[in-house]
Write a protein that holds these residues in place. Structure first.
Motif, PDB file in Angstrom:
ATOM      1  N   ALA A 107      -7.301   3.896   4.897  1.00  0.00           N
ATOM      2  CA  ALA A 107      -6.701   4.028   3.567  1.00  0.00           C
ATOM      3  C   ALA A 107      -5.190   3.841   3.637  1.00  0.00           C
ATOM      4  N   PHE A 108      -4.561   4.463   4.619  1.00  0.00           N
ATOM      5  CA  PHE A 108      -3.108   4.322   4.788  1.00  0.00           C
ATOM      6  C   PHE A 108      -2.722   2.866   5.045  1.00  0.00           C
ATOM      7  N   ALA A 109      -3.425   2.211   5.989  1.00  0.00           N
ATOM      8  CA  ALA A 109      -3.110   0.826   6.330  1.00  0.00           C
ATOM      9  C   ALA A 109      -3.339  -0.094   5.136  1.00  0.00           C
ATOM     10  N   MET A 110      -4.382   0.181   4.353  1.00  0.00           N
ATOM     11  CA  MET A 110      -4.662  -0.668   3.205  1.00  0.00           C
ATOM     12  C   MET A 110      -3.581  -0.530   2.134  1.00  0.00           C
ATOM     13  N   VAL A 111      -3.046   0.678   1.959  1.00  0.00           N
ATOM     14  CA  VAL A 111      -1.952   0.888   0.997  1.00  0.00           C
ATOM     15  C   VAL A 111      -0.738   0.060   1.417  1.00  0.00           C
ATOM     16  N   ILE A 112      -0.433   0.058   2.703  1.00  0.00           N
ATOM     17  CA  ILE A 112       0.702  -0.729   3.189  1.00  0.00           C
ATOM     18  C   ILE A 112       0.420  -2.221   3.020  1.00  0.00           C
ATOM     19  N   ASP A 113      -0.788  -2.636   3.373  1.00  0.00           N
ATOM     20  CA  ASP A 113      -1.139  -4.053   3.274  1.00  0.00           C
ATOM     21  C   ASP A 113      -1.066  -4.551   1.829  1.00  0.00           C
ATOM     22  N   GLN A 114      -1.567  -3.731   0.903  1.00  0.00           N
ATOM     23  CA  GLN A 114      -1.666  -4.149  -0.495  1.00  0.00           C
ATOM     24  C   GLN A 114      -0.436  -3.793  -1.321  1.00  0.00           C
ATOM     25  N   GLY A 115       0.444  -2.967  -0.755  1.00  0.00           N
ATOM     26  CA  GLY A 115       1.666  -2.602  -1.461  1.00  0.00           C
ATOM     27  C   GLY A 115       1.489  -1.567  -2.549  1.00  0.00           C
ATOM     28  N   GLY A 116       0.379  -0.849  -2.518  1.00  0.00           N
ATOM     29  CA  GLY A 116       0.173   0.180  -3.537  1.00  0.00           C
ATOM     30  C   GLY A 116      -1.219   0.785  -3.468  1.00  0.00           C
ATOM     31  N   PHE A 117      -1.408   1.897  -4.149  1.00  0.00           N
ATOM     32  CA  PHE A 117      -2.675   2.625  -4.116  1.00  0.00           C
ATOM     33  C   PHE A 117      -3.742   1.932  -4.966  1.00  0.00           C
ATOM     34  N   THR A 118      -3.335   1.349  -6.085  1.00  0.00           N
ATOM     35  CA  THR A 118      -4.313   0.740  -6.997  1.00  0.00           C
ATOM     36  C   THR A 118      -5.036  -0.427  -6.332  1.00  0.00           C
ATOM     37  N   ASP A 119      -4.261  -1.349  -5.754  1.00  0.00           N
ATOM     38  CA  ASP A 119      -4.875  -2.516  -5.093  1.00  0.00           C
ATOM     39  C   ASP A 119      -5.637  -2.109  -3.837  1.00  0.00           C
ATOM     40  N   ALA A 120      -5.136  -1.077  -3.148  1.00  0.00           N
ATOM     41  CA  ALA A 120      -5.845  -0.590  -1.965  1.00  0.00           C
ATOM     42  C   ALA A 120      -7.202  -0.033  -2.358  1.00  0.00           C
ATOM     43  N   ALA A 121      -7.252   0.698  -3.469  1.00  0.00           N
ATOM     44  CA  ALA A 121      -8.519   1.267  -3.950  1.00  0.00           C
ATOM     45  C   ALA A 121      -9.514   0.160  -4.288  1.00  0.00           C
ATOM     46  N   LYS A 122      -9.017  -0.917  -4.914  1.00  0.00           N
ATOM     47  CA  LYS A 122      -9.902  -2.039  -5.264  1.00  0.00           C
ATOM     48  C   LYS A 122     -10.482  -2.682  -4.012  1.00  0.00           C
ATOM     49  N   ARG A 123      -9.642  -2.869  -2.988  1.00  0.00           N
ATOM     50  CA  ARG A 123     -10.109  -3.493  -1.747  1.00  0.00           C
ATOM     51  C   ARG A 123     -11.114  -2.625  -1.018  1.00  0.00           C
ATOM     52  N   MET A 124     -10.933  -1.299  -1.081  1.00  0.00           N
ATOM     53  CA  MET A 124     -11.823  -0.389  -0.370  1.00  0.00           C
ATOM     54  C   MET A 124     -13.054  -0.021  -1.189  1.00  0.00           C
ATOM     55  N   GLY A 125     -13.007  -0.296  -2.494  1.00  0.00           N
ATOM     56  CA  GLY A 125     -14.149   0.013  -3.347  1.00  0.00           C
ATOM     57  C   GLY A 125     -14.282   1.488  -3.661  1.00  0.00           C
ATOM     58  N   ILE A 126     -13.166   2.188  -3.681  1.00  0.00           N
ATOM     59  CA  ILE A 126     -13.173   3.614  -4.029  1.00  0.00           C
ATOM     60  C   ILE A 126     -12.095   3.852  -5.087  1.00  0.00           C
ATOM     61  N   SER A 127     -12.007   5.075  -5.582  1.00  0.00           N
ATOM     62  CA  SER A 127     -11.029   5.380  -6.630  1.00  0.00           C
ATOM     63  C   SER A 127      -9.620   5.503  -6.056  1.00  0.00           C
ATOM     64  N   LYS A 128      -8.644   5.326  -6.951  1.00  0.00           N
ATOM     65  CA  LYS A 128      -7.246   5.459  -6.552  1.00  0.00           C
ATOM     66  C   LYS A 128      -6.966   6.880  -6.073  1.00  0.00           C
ATOM     67  N   SER A 129      -7.559   7.851  -6.723  1.00  0.00           N
ATOM     68  CA  SER A 129      -7.343   9.245  -6.328  1.00  0.00           C
ATOM     69  C   SER A 129      -7.913   9.523  -4.942  1.00  0.00           C
ATOM     70  N   ALA A 130      -9.012   8.853  -4.614  1.00  0.00           N
ATOM     71  CA  ALA A 130      -9.620   9.049  -3.296  1.00  0.00           C
ATOM     72  C   ALA A 130      -8.703   8.486  -2.207  1.00  0.00           C
ATOM     73  N   VAL A 131      -8.109   7.314  -2.476  1.00  0.00           N
ATOM     74  CA  VAL A 131      -7.178   6.728  -1.512  1.00  0.00           C
ATOM     75  C   VAL A 131      -5.988   7.651  -1.312  1.00  0.00           C
ATOM     76  N   SER A 132      -5.442   8.176  -2.403  1.00  0.00           N
ATOM     77  CA  SER A 132      -4.301   9.082  -2.325  1.00  0.00           C
ATOM     78  C   SER A 132      -4.649  10.342  -1.543  1.00  0.00           C
TER      79      SER A 132
END
Length: 301
Positions: free
Chosen positions: A9-34
């Motif tokens: 989740a942390f690496a995906m946030v860095i890769d995508q530049g934000g929690f929203t896009d990271a959540a979309k890539r991982m297929g989970i909610s933004k709150s779950a990524v946070s």
């Protein structure tokens, strides 16, 4: 929480530049990524991400952690792919580098048999006499002639060949036949032009002594078959492997220049990166080469 999921989740946030896009890539909610990232920071006792209303960026510690985390995640992905590959048949693109003369004369003609046996594999073969860096240049395998001393490579012997100095009967009639190694200094010697070392022949005297002969003559070329044709045409003496000259010698088109000299035996190897999982396509191709060439390539003319 699962440590690897937090890391992902942390690496995906860095890769995508934000929690929203990271959540979309991982297929989970933004709150779950946070939640995963917060849990990771709490466990490490360090802030890894700077959060503002407009952007997300790693802290200095976060950036250092990201580099290591990304490596771990990549290794985990490769481990998953390894298991999948081990349970599947040979497939995918196989990139191979082959010494030009061996590739043209022996490997090229049998590739059809391999592709018919393994229709899910496609082959990209580069014919070259240069020493390719397998990993950095993206090759799965190379076929090389001569001893391999690179400990970073896994090697498997396919067969053997020999090298002899040869020329045509017409050449010997015109220029005479050398009787010993030193006589080569007065003859027309043909050689490879690919590397500086190709202009020096390493030959073995009847006593077993290793000698070096510096070549000079009417022709230098980076193709062994062209050198063979030059020999047949009477242009000079060439130092070639038996898989090139054997047929011409059987037909009487060329002869051994100094029959008393021992032949220089060379092994032919298939080499691949050491320490890596051997993919089914690589293993299948190496097994095919061993079965095809073991004892079948002329060891002497």
């Amino acid at each position: 929480m699962d440590r690897l999921t937090e890391m992902e989740a942390f690496a995906m946030v860095i890769d995508q530049g934000g929690f929203t896009d990271a959540a979309k890539r991982m297929g989970i909610s933004k709150s779950a990524v946070s939640k995963h990232v917060s849990s990771l920071e709490a466990r490490l006792g360090a802030r890894l991400i700077n959060r503002t209303t407009r952007r997300v960026s790693p802290t200095e510690i976060g950036l250092a952690y990201y580099d290591r985390a990304r490596r771990v995640l990549n290794d985990a992905g490769e481990a998953d792919a390894l298991v999948t590959a081990m349970q599947s048949g040979p497939s995918g693109l196989l990139r191979i580098s082959v010494a030009t003369d061996f590739g043209v004369n022996h490997l090229g003609p049998v590739l059809n048999d391999f592709l018919m046996q393994f229709p899910d594999v496609s082959v990209n073969m580069e014919l070259s006499n240069r020493y390719v860096e397998l990993i950095s240049e993206g090759f799965d395998l190379a076929v090389r002639i001569g001893e391999t001393h690179d400990t970073s490579l896994r090697s498997r012997k396919l067969t053997e060949t020999t090298k002899r100095m040869i020329a045509s009967p017409a050449y010997f009639q015109k220029f005479g036949r050398p009787q010993k190694i030193d006589d080569l200094n007065t003859h027309k010697l043909l050689h490879y032009s690919g590397q500086a070392s190709d202009a020096v022949w390493n030959v073995t005297a009847p006593s077993g002594e290793r000698r070096q002969v510096r070549t000079s003559g009417w022709l230098s070329v980076n193709d062994g078959h062209s050198l063979l044709n030059a020999c047949i045409a009477g242009l000079g003496i060439a130092y070639l492997p038996s898989f090139l000259y054997a047929e011409a010698m059987e037909q009487g088109l060329v002869e051994d220049a100094i029959p008393d000299l021992p032949a220089n035996t060379q092994a032919i190897y298939a080499v691949s990166p050491q320490g890596r999982f051997t993919q089914p396509k690589v293993r299948a191709f190496v097994d095919f080469l061993v079965q095809t060439f073991s004892g079948k390539v002329p060891v002497d003319g």
